[in-house]
Design an enzyme around this catalytic site. Structure first.
Site, PDB file in Angstrom:
ATOM      1  N   CYS A   1       0.818  -1.217   0.000  1.00  0.00           N
ATOM      2  CA  CYS A   1       0.000   0.000   0.000  1.00  0.00           C
ATOM      3  C   CYS A   1       0.846   1.259   0.000  1.00  0.00           C
ATOM      4  O   CYS A   1       0.322   2.345  -0.216  1.00  0.00           O
ATOM      5  CB  CYS A   1      -0.922   0.007   1.212  1.00  0.00           C
ATOM      6  SG  CYS A   1      -0.016   0.040   2.758  1.00  0.00           S
TER       7      CYS A   1
ATOM      8  N   CYS B   1      -3.027   4.397   6.478  1.00  0.00           N
ATOM      9  CA  CYS B   1      -4.481   4.261   6.582  1.00  0.00           C
ATOM     10  C   CYS B   1      -4.928   4.290   8.038  1.00  0.00           C
ATOM     11  O   CYS B   1      -4.124   4.218   8.964  1.00  0.00           O
ATOM     12  CB  CYS B   1      -4.909   2.959   5.932  1.00  0.00           C
ATOM     13  SG  CYS B   1      -4.479   1.522   6.913  1.00  0.00           S
TER      14      CYS B   1
ATOM     15  N   CYS C   1      -1.910  -4.173   7.880  1.00  0.00           N
ATOM     16  CA  CYS C   1      -1.620  -2.901   8.563  1.00  0.00           C
ATOM     17  C   CYS C   1      -1.093  -3.178   9.971  1.00  0.00           C
ATOM     18  O   CYS C   1      -0.218  -2.470  10.457  1.00  0.00           O
ATOM     19  CB  CYS C   1      -2.868  -2.036   8.633  1.00  0.00           C
ATOM     20  SG  CYS C   1      -3.833  -2.025   7.114  1.00  0.00           S
TER      21      CYS C   1
HETATM   22 FE1  FES Z   1      -1.462   0.485   4.169  1.00  0.00          FE
HETATM   23 FE2  FES Z   1      -3.171  -0.113   6.025  1.00  0.00          FE
HETATM   24  S1  FES Z   1      -3.572   0.090   3.913  1.00  0.00           S
HETATM   25  S2  FES Z   1      -1.054   0.094   6.211  1.00  0.00           S
END
Ligand code: FES
Length: 146
Positions: free
Chosen positions: A34, A59, A103
């Site tokens: 991400c 996020c 995450c």
């Molecule tokens: Fe990247 Fe949660 S979507 S750490």
């Protein structure tokens, strides 16, 4: 699956945010999937994590897991902090949706990175103590590739 109240609460009011000016260990990890980044600061005295803070560019789940992770390791010994798994962080938050498991891995790895930095500053090789840090795409990752 919706976010638990605890996740929302830690996202809205994250604990221990910011830099720690007198940190003696700083670890930064990034999530290759991400692109989010988490930085963890620790101040260790007598083998105990006296203070901890974090900065997360990521996020909401990453912010909530970093916040919870700092709460869980504050005042703990280094050994106890290294035993904190992303699953334990998730449980403390009453769960995360499956797509957000990675995450929480970031939080676990950020703690390990900060402890590694602490040992490196002391001239001690952290690998035998902390292990190799890995990212989410490796098989050994507890998140199972999420
Ligand atoms: Fe990247 Fe949660 S979507 S750490």
């Amino acid at each position: 699956m919706a976010y638990s109240e605890k996740v929302m609460e830690h996202f809205a009011n994250p604990r221990n945010v910011g830099e720690l000016p007198d940190a003696n260990g700083v670890g930064e990890v990034g999530n290759p999937k991400c692109g989010d980044i988490m930085r963890m600061y620790i101040r260790v005295e007598d083998n105990v994590i006296r203070d901890v803070s974090f900065k997360t560019f990521g996020c909401g789940a990453a912010i909530a897991t970093s916040s919870m992770a700092t709460e869980l390791i504050k005042g703990k010994t280094i050994d106890e902090a290294l035993q904190l798994t992303n699953r334990a962080v998730m449980e403390a938050l009453d769960g995360l949706p499956p797509v957000k498991v990675h995450c929480s891995v970031l939080a676990e790895q950020a703690i390990k990175a900060a402890v590694s930095d602490y040992y490196r500053r002391l001239g001690i090789d952290p690998v035998p103590i902390v292990g190799e840090l890995h990212d989410c795409e490796e098989e050994s990752c507890a998140c199972g590739g999420h």
